[in-house]
Design a protein around this motif. Sequence first.
Motif, PDB file in Angstrom:
ATOM      1  N   ILE A   1       0.840  -1.205   0.000  1.00 36.60           N
ATOM      2  CA  ILE A   1       0.000   0.000   0.000  1.00 36.60           C
ATOM      3  C   ILE A   1       0.873   1.252   0.000  1.00 36.60           C
ATOM      4  N   ARG A   2       1.937   1.200   0.794  1.00 39.19           N
ATOM      5  CA  ARG A   2       2.848   2.355   0.848  1.00 39.19           C
ATOM      6  C   ARG A   2       3.481   2.635  -0.493  1.00 39.19           C
ATOM      7  N   SER A   3       3.934   1.530  -1.176  1.00 42.66           N
ATOM      8  CA  SER A   3       4.631   1.788  -2.430  1.00 42.66           C
ATOM      9  C   SER A   3       3.649   2.251  -3.496  1.00 42.66           C
ATOM     10  N   ILE A   4       2.388   1.785  -3.416  1.00 43.64           N
ATOM     11  CA  ILE A   4       1.386   2.312  -4.351  1.00 43.64           C
ATOM     12  C   ILE A   4       1.261   3.819  -4.161  1.00 43.64           C
ATOM     13  N   LEU A   5       1.184   4.214  -2.896  1.00 39.87           N
ATOM     14  CA  LEU A   5       1.056   5.641  -2.573  1.00 39.87           C
ATOM     15  C   LEU A   5       2.214   6.446  -3.136  1.00 39.87           C
ATOM     16  N   VAL A   6       3.412   5.938  -2.905  1.00 46.08           N
ATOM     17  CA  VAL A   6       4.595   6.663  -3.352  1.00 46.08           C
ATOM     18  C   VAL A   6       4.651   6.696  -4.867  1.00 46.08           C
ATOM     19  N   PHE A   7       4.297   5.532  -5.489  1.00 48.76           N
ATOM     20  CA  PHE A   7       4.359   5.447  -6.941  1.00 48.76           C
ATOM     21  C   PHE A   7       3.332   6.371  -7.587  1.00 48.76           C
ATOM     22  N   ARG A   8       2.111   6.326  -7.038  1.00 50.69           N
ATOM     23  CA  ARG A   8       1.014   7.055  -7.664  1.00 50.69           C
ATOM     24  C   ARG A   8       1.023   8.536  -7.286  1.00 50.69           C
ATOM     25  N   TYR A   9       1.321   8.792  -6.022  1.00 52.16           N
ATOM     26  CA  TYR A   9       1.194  10.177  -5.553  1.00 52.16           C
ATOM     27  C   TYR A   9       2.498  10.733  -5.002  1.00 52.16           C
ATOM     28  N   GLY A  10       3.585   9.943  -5.205  1.00 55.65           N
ATOM     29  CA  GLY A  10       4.840  10.301  -4.563  1.00 55.65           C
ATOM     30  C   GLY A  10       5.210  11.759  -4.704  1.00 55.65           C
TER      31      GLY A  10
END
Lengths: 571, 362
Positions: free
Chosen positions: A553-562
């Motif tokens: 979930i964290r990496s999705i966040l960083v990838f998508r909204y980083g």
Amino acid sequence: MILPSVLKYLNRFRSWRELKTASRDPLLLFTIVLILSSLVIFILYPLLSVVITSFKTGPGAPFTLSIFKEVISSAYLRLAFMNSIMMGLLTAVLGSFVGFIFAYALSRTDIPFKKFFHIIAIIPVVSPPFIGALSIIMLFGNNGLITYSLFKIMNYPIYGIRGLLLAQVITFFPIAYITLRGVIDSISPTLEDAALDLGGSRWKVFKKVTLPLTIPGIASAMLVLFIETLADFGNPLILAGSQFPVLSVQAYLQITGMYDLPKGSALAILLLVPSITAYFLQKYWVSRKQYVTITGKPTTSALKSVSPAAKWVLFSVCLFIAGVILLIYITILWGSFAKVWGYDNNLTLAHFKYVYEVGFKAVLDTLTIAGISTPVAGILGMVIAFLVIRKKFPGRYFMEFTSMLSFAVPGTVIGIGYILAFNKPPILLTGTLLILLLNFIFRYIPVGIQSGIAILRQVDPSIEEAAIDLGADSRKTFFKITLPLMVPAFFSGLIFSFVRAMTAISAVIFLVSSRWNLMTVQIMSQTESGRLGAAAAYSVILVVLILLAILLIRSILVFRYGKFGGTMLKI
Amino acid sequence: MGVKLVNITKIFSDPAHPEKKVHAVNNANIEVADGEFVTFLGPSGCGKTTTLRIISGFENPTEGEVWISGKMVNDQPPNRRDTSMVFQSYAIFPHLSVGQNIGFGLELKERPKKEIKQEVEKIMKVMDLKDLVNRRPDQLSGGQQQRVALARAIINRPGVLLFDEPLSNLDAKLRDQMRLEIRRIQQTFGITSIYVTHDQSEAMTVSDRIVVMNEGNIMQTGTPFEIYSRPANNFVADFIGRVNFFEGTAVLSDKEGIEVRFAGGAVKKIASSSGEIMDGGPVLVTVRPESLRLYHSQERKGFIDGKISKSVYLGPVVEYEIDTGSGKPVLAVTHNPVEEGFFKLGEKVTADFNPVSAHVLA
């Protein structure tokens, strides 16, 4: 002639005017009606079923108080009630004390290993609540590492209040820590500086300034811990033993052991009343007394309000608690690889092989159920938060109240409510995937709602008004403006409800079936039948899965909204 | 594209005390002509913002009708009304770039991407926002955010442009500059505009007409000149700028004006008046501080006598308070003090005014 005057008359009532406004937007009206009716069906109706069942000796029988009389006249069940309350109070006090020490030390001193202590204090929150109990048995039980292997004590009496209290404090103090950390962090250090400057000693400053400012936070933490401990099912099932009955376990045994639905329901009601009381105290009394001390410019903490001696005392306490937590987790990890715990501690993969061959379906089921229910609960939570904060419609307070209710209702009560409510037409769901999903969704929406409400209170309402003003309808406004702004809250809610869904036991233990089973239930039954190795292996897999999910979930966040993730909240 | 409010009343009930009703707007009738720039001016809580939100559709009037370009729009939600609002907080979407913010309205209308891009570029040029298309809102200065908010509203060519205290978050210098800018852009596009502010000099700068409100009631509607020089009542006279009230009696009124005998015995004929004035009845005469001429006492005898009790030097002007011994001090302002000279604190002075600049209130 009559109709216009009736309409004019109705216009005097706010709820009618609000209904009229809402009905201009059919989608909004539909969503509101849908959510309100689901809340009634999946939260209120099960609770009502428990209440009704507890007042009837059987279906169709007249209302009676005889079941409660029976429960109260039983010395054993009276004891269970007293034990539950005592356990709740003790854990509330001790857990909040430990939590306060952690929070104060990490917020107000410059002790070493702060980051490490923080992570250690978070770990119990992201693992099944009964890991503590399992590990304590492996450490202090009949073949316990410490009691038997180290001190050669046979049959150390770990079952009962001692072991249970240890497990509860370790399991629940992190909640107090997180609450109090927020409170202490938000006390402006300039207040302490000012008190020192006015000539107070460090101890006086703590006693007269810092502590009084945290009292509402401490009260709030204690009430939450009381609710959580009262509702806890996993730890007491493993550790309480028959000499120390508690309500949640007794209610479960009445229903699954004796098939006595009325008595089980009556015990559930006895469990529900103190929880709800504590919840209302927390929500409507304590939370209003919180102080706001940071206004205007942020000030950096100068960390001079603690003397060196006090600092090292705090450090030692933190180190000791962290040591106990580490010991618990290392024990689980070791136990999952040990051949026969306590007798033959050589390493083996046999337990993992057993889980893979015999119980892998439970792993997949757990992931499926958590994977489906978590995002649904997350979105639903955001929608409810949005409606409650931003829209005016009749039933708004009812919606907020009902959807937050499952915070206060012990899982045992919900579980009993679901089997009572959904085991017959028109809603026959027992044994299905759907009943588990619904249970999870409606139990974990409060998490999303809370973080959603918190973030919406920060977002200027005119941002959404601007979108509407420019021609967006409510659906477009929600998906194009509100939801993107709520993304961080959505994901943090997502993580939390995923963890809870993966580690839940008290409600779902009533709802699992041969077709749909869960890892937590497996861990419990493996522990009960003495296969500690398999239970430990399940626990390790569970914790690893949770950590992987959090990472994902964290990496999705960083990838998508980083790039903009951090800036999103500033305006 | 005019706006018409007919008998608009808005009653709020206090959630804590439902029986307590607040009349936020009381039976308001306002007409705004096509292309006109009208300002709602009043102290906070006077109902000006509520009236604006009723026009935009964010509030429903308890009673009355809202007409926009000849159509009754009471039942239209805000997203279907032909109005665009510039919010006090700007309400710029923090997760969208400047270009996306400005193009938001056109995107909702599903205009082709290329057209949106052109329109956005065009408006950004007019608004002096070039090169900021891809900026994040939090990288903008206050003035730039203000322009983005304005551009986002104007690009839709709304029938009516609504401003809710748009300049209150800017510093004083920028505020003065943006006032003129807003007026210029409104004139360029000829959009009917309604502007809410509590700042009277802002209202005077931008408006064709001003609606002065207080406690939910319209106190006066008129051009900036009318509002300032010919106030309809005590409230308007007192709220707009600073004013001296002199009590007197109407002796005789005719076509040329009203002869007023003042408490001190002096008689002046004043042409301008508001309200029903009856011969022999009491009146109030308003005189602005800058209309009072100050003289050293020994030079001449004037309308009032007194001592300078306070003097504030502001550079271009000096503000004086004159203690006449009758309670409230009289205010006077002198210009160009370097040439005209100063009056000392405690000095005896006389003051007088030209009847042209005075106004009689019933």
